[in-house]
Motif scaffolding. Structure first.
Motif, PDB file in Angstrom:
ATOM      1  N   ARG A 220      -4.303  -9.234  -5.965  1.00 15.24           N
ATOM      2  CA  ARG A 220      -3.178  -8.419  -5.086  1.00 15.24           C
ATOM      3  C   ARG A 220      -3.514  -7.277  -4.342  1.00 15.24           C
ATOM      4  N   GLU A 222      -1.198  -5.645  -2.319  1.00 14.47           N
ATOM      5  CA  GLU A 222      -0.279  -4.514  -2.517  1.00 14.47           C
ATOM      6  C   GLU A 222      -0.478  -3.631  -3.426  1.00 14.47           C
ATOM      7  N   GLN A 258       4.614  -8.657  -0.135  1.00 17.55           N
ATOM      8  CA  GLN A 258       4.743  -7.348   0.924  1.00 17.55           C
ATOM      9  C   GLN A 258       5.702  -7.588   1.919  1.00 17.55           C
ATOM     10  N   PRO A 262       3.060  -7.174   6.961  1.00 20.15           N
ATOM     11  CA  PRO A 262       2.252  -6.604   5.636  1.00 20.15           C
ATOM     12  C   PRO A 262       1.433  -5.833   6.164  1.00 20.15           C
ATOM     13  N   TYR A 264      -1.318  -4.839   4.245  1.00 24.51           N
ATOM     14  CA  TYR A 264      -2.615  -5.361   3.719  1.00 24.51           C
ATOM     15  C   TYR A 264      -2.677  -6.867   3.741  1.00 24.51           C
TER      16      TYR A 264
END
Length: 305
Positions: A220, A222, A258, A262, A264
């Motif tokens: 992940r 985030e 996200q 987003p 990322y």
């Protein structure tokens, strides 16, 4: 009558041309989307650090993420060929190798068995693996049997060119780096919500040892703030699927955990001493196709600064 007939004939021609143009445009659009979902793109990054051991200068890492049981040629031939062309020293897999909606262990292993013949393979879980414990249990057992280093909140040491050691101490860090793999938070109900970052940061800090160049595998992106706070040098992630639909000059439209636009969704990001790599991934899950977002193999070359 002749004028009316001519006008009607002209209208028919215009209608036929409009229909043909619409059909041609649809065919081009379908072809573009098809190629954009089946043709693997390679993204190269150069990651430099003064802390990198000298023996890892120009070390090549290929990242495979979010395959989701998709096929790229018979027995993953196209994917394997693309990786071979990169000549990696290591292959990292950052989760969602299988898809919880269409789990197929054998398709996943078609890729894994061939990957392990090219280079050492290191694997961290994704959220989809957590949803199908029976199938994932089978997959994990077969991966370990095939020689994959499955890292579920674990740390291992990687040595470059062990056969080239001369008078160096066995404990010398000149040829060593540490690789840490974090289990996806969905495997643990207590990591849901706002506590995930702090728990992961604490877990990661407990796994890391100082004085080693550290590569972290985690699904992940985030959670970048938590990773950065613990201080690994290089982090490989996926999960965002590139935002699924990408708008030129704007980026991805939406990503899991996200939301819209987003931060990322792809690319390389830096915070303090930590470099984050976000793969757009290879397969699809909820959405059956990508737009302006081709499947991606990430290739990172490490550089001694």
């Amino acid at each position: 009558m002749n004028m009316n007939a001519t006008a009607k004939s002209s209208k028919k021609r215009r209608a036929a041309l409009a229909a043909f143009a619409a059909l041609l445009l649809s065919a081009v659009l379908i072809g573009w989307i098809y190629l954009g979902n089946t043709t693997i793109g390679i993204t190269h990054y150069l990651v430099s650090s003064p802390d990198l051991p000298a023996d890892f200068d120009h070390f090549i890492i290929a990242q495979v993420s979010d395959l989701h049981n998709d096929n790229f040629g018979e027995n993953q031939k196209n994917l394997i060929t693309t990786i071979e062309e990169a000549s990696p020293d290591m292959i990292v897999v950052t989760g969602d190798l299988i898809d919880s909606r269409k789990p197929d262990v054998e398709t996943a292993m078609d890729f894994i068995r061939q990957a392990t013949e090219m280079a050492p393979v290191y694997y961290a879980t994704g959220n989809h693996e957590s949803r199908i414990p029976e199938e994932y249990g089978q997959l994990e057992s077969q991966m370990i049997e095939a020689g994959v280093h499955v890292l579920r909140n674990q740390r291992v040491i990687f040595e470059a060119n062990p056969s080239s050691r001369s008078n160096k101490s066995k404990e010398s860090e000149e040829q060593l780096l540490q690789i840490i793999g974090l289990e996806d938070p969905d495997f643990n109900w207590y990591l849901a919500g706002e506590d995930a970052g702090s728990v992961i940061q604490e877990s990661l800090s407990g796994l890391m040892e100082e004085n080693f160049y550290t590569i972290l595998l985690s699904h992940r992106p985030e959670l970048f703030q938590a990773y950065s706070a613990a201080g690994p040098d290089l982090v490989f992630t996926g999960h965002a699927h590139g935002g699924q639909f990408r708008i030129p000059f704007i980026g991805g439209v939406a990503a899991p955990d996200q939301g819209f636009f987003p931060e990322y969704s792809e690319g390389i990001h830096q915070q303090d001493s930590t470099t984050l790599v976000v793969s757009r991934g290879l397969g699809n899950s909820i959405f059956p196709f990508r737009v302006n977002n081709p499947p991606e193999l990430v290739v990172v070359t490490l550089k001694k600064e």
